[in-house]
Design a protein around this motif. Structure first.
Motif, PDB file in Angstrom:
ATOM      1  N   MET A  86       0.872  -1.164   0.000  1.00  0.00           N
ATOM      2  CA  MET A  86       0.000   0.000   0.000  1.00  0.00           C
ATOM      3  C   MET A  86       0.912   1.218   0.000  1.00  0.00           C
ATOM      4  O   MET A  86       2.084   1.129   0.399  1.00  0.00           O
ATOM      5  CB  MET A  86      -0.908   0.010   1.227  1.00  0.00           C
ATOM      6  CG  MET A  86      -0.169  -0.036   2.544  1.00  0.00           C
ATOM      7  SD  MET A  86      -1.242  -0.248   3.977  1.00  0.00           S
ATOM      8  CE  MET A  86      -2.026   1.356   4.043  1.00  0.00           C
ATOM      9  N   GLY A  87       0.402   2.349  -0.476  1.00  0.00           N
ATOM     10  CA  GLY A  87       1.287   3.503  -0.542  1.00  0.00           C
ATOM     11  C   GLY A  87       0.547   4.809  -0.697  1.00  0.00           C
ATOM     12  O   GLY A  87      -0.689   4.855  -0.760  1.00  0.00           O
ATOM     13  N   TYR A  88       1.353   5.862  -0.757  1.00  0.00           N
ATOM     14  CA  TYR A  88       0.779   7.204  -0.861  1.00  0.00           C
ATOM     15  C   TYR A  88       1.699   8.105  -1.671  1.00  0.00           C
ATOM     16  O   TYR A  88       2.923   8.084  -1.503  1.00  0.00           O
ATOM     17  CB  TYR A  88       0.584   7.822   0.527  1.00  0.00           C
ATOM     18  CG  TYR A  88       0.216   9.294   0.479  1.00  0.00           C
ATOM     19  CD1 TYR A  88      -1.085   9.681   0.157  1.00  0.00           C
ATOM     20  CD2 TYR A  88       1.167  10.280   0.706  1.00  0.00           C
ATOM     21  CE1 TYR A  88      -1.422  11.018   0.081  1.00  0.00           C
ATOM     22  CE2 TYR A  88       0.832  11.626   0.637  1.00  0.00           C
ATOM     23  CZ  TYR A  88      -0.460  11.984   0.325  1.00  0.00           C
ATOM     24  OH  TYR A  88      -0.786  13.314   0.245  1.00  0.00           O
ATOM     25  N   GLN A  89       1.084   8.871  -2.580  1.00  0.00           N
ATOM     26  CA  GLN A  89       1.705  10.014  -3.225  1.00  0.00           C
ATOM     27  C   GLN A  89       0.696  11.153  -3.156  1.00  0.00           C
ATOM     28  O   GLN A  89      -0.481  10.926  -2.947  1.00  0.00           O
ATOM     29  CB  GLN A  89       2.047   9.706  -4.694  1.00  0.00           C
ATOM     30  CG  GLN A  89       3.056   8.588  -4.864  1.00  0.00           C
ATOM     31  CD  GLN A  89       3.318   8.269  -6.334  1.00  0.00           C
ATOM     32  OE1 GLN A  89       2.396   8.288  -7.146  1.00  0.00           O
ATOM     33  NE2 GLN A  89       4.559   7.969  -6.665  1.00  0.00           N
ATOM     34  N   ARG A  90       1.138  12.371  -3.332  1.00  0.00           N
ATOM     35  CA  ARG A  90       0.189  13.481  -3.191  1.00  0.00           C
ATOM     36  C   ARG A  90      -0.877  13.454  -4.271  1.00  0.00           C
ATOM     37  O   ARG A  90      -1.988  13.937  -4.069  1.00  0.00           O
ATOM     38  CB  ARG A  90       0.954  14.806  -3.214  1.00  0.00           C
ATOM     39  CG  ARG A  90       1.703  15.057  -1.911  1.00  0.00           C
ATOM     40  CD  ARG A  90       2.591  16.262  -1.997  1.00  0.00           C
ATOM     41  NE  ARG A  90       3.158  16.575  -0.691  1.00  0.00           N
ATOM     42  CZ  ARG A  90       4.297  17.212  -0.506  1.00  0.00           C
ATOM     43  NH1 ARG A  90       5.017  17.599  -1.551  1.00  0.00           N
ATOM     44  NH2 ARG A  90       4.740  17.464   0.717  1.00  0.00           N
ATOM     45  N   TRP A  91      -0.583  12.898  -5.415  1.00  0.00           N
ATOM     46  CA  TRP A  91      -1.554  12.726  -6.498  1.00  0.00           C
ATOM     47  C   TRP A  91      -0.996  11.635  -7.421  1.00  0.00           C
ATOM     48  O   TRP A  91       0.128  11.160  -7.242  1.00  0.00           O
ATOM     49  CB  TRP A  91      -1.769  14.030  -7.271  1.00  0.00           C
ATOM     50  CG  TRP A  91      -0.498  14.616  -7.837  1.00  0.00           C
ATOM     51  CD1 TRP A  91       0.136  14.275  -9.008  1.00  0.00           C
ATOM     52  CD2 TRP A  91       0.314  15.627  -7.232  1.00  0.00           C
ATOM     53  NE1 TRP A  91       1.289  15.008  -9.160  1.00  0.00           N
ATOM     54  CE2 TRP A  91       1.418  15.855  -8.091  1.00  0.00           C
ATOM     55  CE3 TRP A  91       0.216  16.375  -6.058  1.00  0.00           C
ATOM     56  CZ2 TRP A  91       2.417  16.783  -7.811  1.00  0.00           C
ATOM     57  CZ3 TRP A  91       1.206  17.306  -5.777  1.00  0.00           C
ATOM     58  CH2 TRP A  91       2.283  17.509  -6.651  1.00  0.00           C
ATOM     59  N   GLY A  92      -1.807  11.219  -8.396  1.00  0.00           N
ATOM     60  CA  GLY A  92      -1.299  10.322  -9.420  1.00  0.00           C
ATOM     61  C   GLY A  92      -1.683   8.868  -9.319  1.00  0.00           C
ATOM     62  O   GLY A  92      -1.203   8.049 -10.105  1.00  0.00           O
ATOM     63  N   ALA A  93      -2.585   8.485  -8.385  1.00  0.00           N
ATOM     64  CA  ALA A  93      -2.874   7.059  -8.182  1.00  0.00           C
ATOM     65  C   ALA A  93      -4.119   6.564  -8.901  1.00  0.00           C
ATOM     66  O   ALA A  93      -4.336   5.351  -8.945  1.00  0.00           O
ATOM     67  CB  ALA A  93      -3.001   6.764  -6.686  1.00  0.00           C
ATOM     68  N   ALA A  94      -4.926   7.439  -9.445  1.00  0.00           N
ATOM     69  CA  ALA A  94      -6.151   7.007 -10.118  1.00  0.00           C
ATOM     70  C   ALA A  94      -5.816   6.565 -11.542  1.00  0.00           C
ATOM     71  O   ALA A  94      -6.174   7.194 -12.538  1.00  0.00           O
ATOM     72  CB  ALA A  94      -7.189   8.133 -10.131  1.00  0.00           C
ATOM     73  N   ARG A  95      -5.112   5.459 -11.616  1.00  0.00           N
ATOM     74  CA  ARG A  95      -4.663   4.873 -12.885  1.00  0.00           C
ATOM     75  C   ARG A  95      -4.277   3.426 -12.626  1.00  0.00           C
ATOM     76  O   ARG A  95      -4.219   2.991 -11.484  1.00  0.00           O
ATOM     77  CB  ARG A  95      -3.485   5.659 -13.448  1.00  0.00           C
ATOM     78  CG  ARG A  95      -2.354   5.874 -12.449  1.00  0.00           C
ATOM     79  CD  ARG A  95      -1.176   6.642 -13.050  1.00  0.00           C
ATOM     80  NE  ARG A  95      -1.563   7.959 -13.545  1.00  0.00           N
ATOM     81  CZ  ARG A  95      -0.762   8.724 -14.281  1.00  0.00           C
ATOM     82  NH1 ARG A  95       0.455   8.292 -14.608  1.00  0.00           N
ATOM     83  NH2 ARG A  95      -1.161   9.914 -14.689  1.00  0.00           N
ATOM     84  N   GLN A  96      -3.985   2.689 -13.673  1.00  0.00           N
ATOM     85  CA  GLN A  96      -3.744   1.256 -13.508  1.00  0.00           C
ATOM     86  C   GLN A  96      -2.346   0.928 -13.006  1.00  0.00           C
ATOM     87  O   GLN A  96      -2.134  -0.125 -12.404  1.00  0.00           O
ATOM     88  CB  GLN A  96      -4.012   0.534 -14.827  1.00  0.00           C
ATOM     89  CG  GLN A  96      -5.493   0.513 -15.194  1.00  0.00           C
ATOM     90  CD  GLN A  96      -5.764  -0.209 -16.495  1.00  0.00           C
ATOM     91  OE1 GLN A  96      -5.057  -0.010 -17.485  1.00  0.00           O
ATOM     92  NE2 GLN A  96      -6.792  -1.048 -16.515  1.00  0.00           N
ATOM     93  N   PHE A  97      -1.370   1.796 -13.256  1.00  0.00           N
ATOM     94  CA  PHE A  97      -0.020   1.587 -12.760  1.00  0.00           C
ATOM     95  C   PHE A  97       0.522   2.888 -12.174  1.00  0.00           C
ATOM     96  O   PHE A  97       0.266   3.966 -12.712  1.00  0.00           O
ATOM     97  CB  PHE A  97       0.928   1.130 -13.885  1.00  0.00           C
ATOM     98  CG  PHE A  97       0.672  -0.261 -14.379  1.00  0.00           C
ATOM     99  CD1 PHE A  97       1.268  -1.359 -13.768  1.00  0.00           C
ATOM    100  CD2 PHE A  97      -0.163  -0.482 -15.462  1.00  0.00           C
ATOM    101  CE1 PHE A  97       1.034  -2.647 -14.227  1.00  0.00           C
ATOM    102  CE2 PHE A  97      -0.396  -1.760 -15.935  1.00  0.00           C
ATOM    103  CZ  PHE A  97       0.206  -2.853 -15.314  1.00  0.00           C
ATOM    104  N   VAL A  98       1.262   2.755 -11.085  1.00  0.00           N
ATOM    105  CA  VAL A  98       1.884   3.892 -10.427  1.00  0.00           C
ATOM    106  C   VAL A  98       3.370   3.597 -10.248  1.00  0.00           C
ATOM    107  O   VAL A  98       3.742   2.496  -9.817  1.00  0.00           O
ATOM    108  CB  VAL A  98       1.245   4.159  -9.046  1.00  0.00           C
ATOM    109  CG1 VAL A  98       2.086   5.115  -8.224  1.00  0.00           C
ATOM    110  CG2 VAL A  98      -0.158   4.710  -9.210  1.00  0.00           C
ATOM    111  N   ALA A  99       4.209   4.573 -10.566  1.00  0.00           N
ATOM    112  CA  ALA A  99       5.629   4.494 -10.254  1.00  0.00           C
ATOM    113  C   ALA A  99       5.860   5.260  -8.959  1.00  0.00           C
ATOM    114  O   ALA A  99       5.629   6.469  -8.900  1.00  0.00           O
ATOM    115  CB  ALA A  99       6.467   5.083 -11.384  1.00  0.00           C
ATOM    116  N   ALA A 100       6.283   4.558  -7.927  1.00  0.00           N
ATOM    117  CA  ALA A 100       6.418   5.162  -6.597  1.00  0.00           C
ATOM    118  C   ALA A 100       7.841   4.975  -6.085  1.00  0.00           C
ATOM    119  O   ALA A 100       8.532   4.025  -6.454  1.00  0.00           O
ATOM    120  CB  ALA A 100       5.428   4.524  -5.621  1.00  0.00           C
TER     121      ALA A 100
END
Length: 324
Positions: A86-100
């Motif tokens: 699980m994770g958190y970024q200030r924005w950018g997660a409403a998509r199928q892949f996230v680079a964190a």
């Protein structure tokens, strides 16, 4: 991959679902296939350009996510493909892949669902940071939670109760307060029909509350500040009312109280180890059944505008999740 994009500032109905390339990983990044994304009130502001951060357009809303690691960069030490996180970024997660970044993710136990995990980080993370790190809340102290039926307020009621406090839930209707009661609030205050300062004082036999948790701001702030105890702590969490209060400094002097800012997003960046400790405590509470986060609804990605409108109109009771 499919992504919700904000290409110009505006209401939720201006958001678009588009096909964009999967992110190219940096050496210190982790690619996560997102199974669930949590939405918050801040997302209704950031897409309108009304939040304290203004990301470059286009961007995806949504800061919280949970899913499975798809790939890792060459300098990543603690994550591997196949890991549940699980994770958190200030924005950018409403998509199928996230680079964190590796510090942005936390291991997720097998017995906690992605939907539950995606709703834990912001509101519950803020609450435990506020009470544990900023207020040094002690068992037996009295906490007043303003806006107790909203996402931030609900989490504060639950976390303060788990930390052994007596919790006074404050909200704007009997319906909202009944919900706060189910979350463990000991006392209820409807500040549309009861004077906030006088009622908080009466509930504490004149002593005042030890801690105020305020994600609302506005005209209630001064009343709540006047109801703090000697050497009480007033936690400034947010301004859901849309109004930043102006309070007389002499009240702070006369009460010997502290007004403490709760900027969880910045604390996360400055103290990632403390954040991991807080999240580990939250996950343990969930695993043992002591914390049972409620979900208002789960929406598919193409219904994200509907989900954000529900949040903006204060219709939700629990977490709003989208599934890309």
């Amino acid at each position: 991959m499919k992504a919700c994009l904000c290409s110009s500032y505006g209401p939720p109905d201006t958001l678009q679902i588009e096909d964009i390339p999967v992110p190219v990983l940096g050496d210190e990044e982790v690619l996560v296939r997102v199974s669930a994304c949590g939405l918050n009130f801040a997302d209704t502001l950031i897409i309108q350009g009304r939040y304290q951060f203004k990301p470059d357009l286009p961007f995806s809303p949504g800061g919280e996510f949970a899913g499975v690691v798809e790939a890792v960069g060459g300098r990543v030490d603690y994550a591997s493909p196949g890991d549940r996180v699980m994770g958190y970024q200030r924005w950018g997660a409403a998509r199928q892949f996230v680079a964190a970044g590796e510090d942005d993710i936390v291991p997720l136990p097998e017995d906690i669902s992605f939907e539950t995990a995606a709703g834990l980080t912001v509101t519950y993370g803020t609450a435990i940071h506020a009470f544990r790190d900023r207020a040094n809340l002690q068992p037996g102290e009295v906490v007043a939670v303003l806006g107790a039926s909203g996402g931030a307020g609900q989490a504060a009621v639950e976390i303060a109760r788990l930390m052994g406090a007596t919790v006074i839930a404050c909200a704007s209707s009997s319906e909202k307060l009944c919900h706060a009661r189910t979350l463990g609030a000991h006392h209820l205050v409807d500040y549309t029909t009861q004077p906030l300062k006088e009622t908080l004082k009466a509930l504490t036999h004149g002593a005042g509350v030890d801690v105020v948790y305020d994600p609302v701001g506005g005209e209630l702030a001064e009343q709540a500040l006047r109801a703090t105890s000697w050497e009480g702590r007033y936690l400034v969490v947010g301004f859901a009312s849309g109004e930043i209060p102006q309070v007389p400094f002499n009240l702070i002097m006369l009460k010997g109280c502290d007004v403490r800012g709760v900027f969880w997003g910045e604390a996360l960046a400055r103290d990632p180890l403390g954040h991991r400790e807080n999240m580990a405590r939250l996950l343990k509470w969930v695993q043992t059944g002591r914390l049972k986060p409620s979900t208002h609804a789960v929406y598919p990605l193409d219904k994200i505008a509907e989900a954000l409108n529900e949040i903006a109109e204060r219709k939700v009771r629990g977490k709003v999740i989208v599934t890309p």
